[in-house]
Design an enzyme around this catalytic site. Structure first.
Site, PDB file in Angstrom:
ATOM      1  N   LYS A  25       0.837  -1.206   0.000  1.00 27.55           N
ATOM      2  CA  LYS A  25       0.000   0.000   0.000  1.00 27.55           C
ATOM      3  C   LYS A  25       0.873   1.258   0.000  1.00 27.55           C
ATOM      4  CE  LYS A  25      -3.702  -2.524   2.280  1.00 27.55           C
ATOM      5  NZ  LYS A  25      -4.315  -2.939   3.551  1.00 27.55           N
ATOM      6  N   GLN A  71      -3.924  -1.367   9.877  1.00 31.82           N
ATOM      7  CA  GLN A  71      -3.923  -2.727   9.324  1.00 31.82           C
ATOM      8  C   GLN A  71      -4.483  -3.716  10.357  1.00 31.82           C
ATOM      9  OE1 GLN A  71      -2.983  -3.474   6.076  1.00 31.82           O
ATOM     10  NE2 GLN A  71      -3.754  -5.536   6.516  1.00 31.82           N
ATOM     11  N   ASP A 104     -10.596   3.227   4.736  1.00 32.40           N
ATOM     12  CA  ASP A 104     -11.044   1.827   4.650  1.00 32.40           C
ATOM     13  C   ASP A 104     -12.567   1.739   4.653  1.00 32.40           C
ATOM     14  OD1 ASP A 104      -9.156  -0.128   4.268  1.00 32.40           O
ATOM     15  OD2 ASP A 104      -8.565  -0.230   6.391  1.00 32.40           O
TER      16      ASP A 104
END
Ligand code: NDP
Length: 297
Positions: A53, A97, A120
């Protein structure tokens, strides 16, 4: 004739090139989108995902800030870091994460992220915005990527019957909500199936578009697919393969070779939905930056 292949890899490349051009234009206006990634612990898979990412962000012209904390980090320290990132004007997207170490409450951490920086799309405020059809919501990356793949491969879901197999909070449910929206990429008639669905094949055979997000190989076989249907395979599963240098292969949830014989179009695994997820994370970061600037933040 075997199904056409919808290459997520190619579509993601195109989107990343578009984002690159958009970031170059924004930089001229003095806006550099910023993405912060937060990794707690040293899980190798999480480390790999975060690294991918960050590299993708840097390539697109997005400023990236990587925070790596030891697995023993107290929850309060992580929450303090999130507060700091929420207040940092150079950061427009925050990605924590998952999974987090067991002593940290995931939902507390996700709730602490500023919803306007929640790239997200997991914050309950964004879940609510998605459910109420807010066009400006930051939608979860994987289902958003599926919508982009459908639109860009000529399989507009509008007016179609879409069956989503899987009802998780990160894929199945937001997928269904995006497909239902009165907006581009939506307007579908949606059925959601799951592990308690009786006669799954009878349901999936009614789909013009079948989206599978289960996490089990060969869940969808050729007899479960309507001839000519579009099949989007979100699944990512490792299966043993002694012939492969790594000793395993990555496959989706559909029996690719069998389903390919009846479907009109299908996504491969790997090279399908996976690359789209990262491209959408970058797109969400750029959108968040533009909206925060508009809001004077
Ligand atoms: P979850 O395990 O959270 O959810 C799986 C869903 O599938 C559940 O709703 C479950 O039903 C349903 N299910 C399980 N078995 C069956 C069955 N036999 N028939 C019908 N439904 C079934 O998984 P995720 O949604 O997080 O992920 C799904 C897959 O997608 C995984 O392989 C994951 O690795 C992959 N993935 C890929 C991404 C990418 O970028 N390519 C990103 C995210 C996920 P129930 O609710 O009843 O238990």
């Amino acid at each position: 004739m075997p199904a056409a292949i919808i290459s997520g890899k190619d579509i993601a490349r195109t989107i990343r090139d578009e984002l690159n051009a958009q970031c170059a234009a924004l930089a001229k206006e003095g806006l550099i989108p910023g993405l912060a990634t937060v990794l707690v612990g040293d899980d190798p898979a999480s480390r790999l995902y975060v690294g991918m990412k960050q590299r993708a962000a840097a390539e697109a012209g997005i400023h990236s800030r990587a925070e790596t904390l030891p697995a023993t980090t107290p929850e309060s320290e992580l929450l303090a870091l999130i507060d700091e990132l929420n207040a940092d004007p150079a950061i427009h997207g925050i990605l924590v994460q998952l999974p987090l170490p067991r002593h940290i409450d995931d939902s507390k951490v996700l709730l602490a992220i500023d919803p306007d920086k929640d790239v997200d799309g997991f914050h309950p405020v964004n879940v609510g915005r998605l459910a109420t059809g807010d066009p400006e919501v930051l939608a979860p990356c994987t289902p958003r990527g599926v919508i982009e793949m459908l639109l860009r491969s000529g399989a507009d879901p509008s007016g179609k019957h879409v069956v989503v197999v899987g009802r998780s909070n990160i894929v199945g449910k937001p997928m269904a909500l995006l497909l239902l929206r009165k907006a581009a990429g939506g307007n579908a008639t949606v059925t959601v199936a799951h592990s308690r669905t009786s006669d799954l094949g009878a349901v999936t055979r009614t789909a013009d578009i079948l989206v599978v997000a289960v996490g089990w190989p060969d869940t969808i076989t050729r007899d479960m697919v309507k001839p000519g249907a579009t099949v989007i395979d979100v699944g990512t599963n490792r299966v043993d393969d002694p012939e492969h240098p790594r000793g395993y292969r990555v496959v989706g949830d559909a029996d690719f070779e069998g389903v390919r014989e009846v479907a009109g179009a299908i996504t491969p695994v790997p090279g399908g939905v996976g690359p789209m997820t990262i491209a959408m994370l970058l797109a969400n970061t750029v959108e968040a930056a533009i909206r925060l600037r508009k809001a004077g933040r």
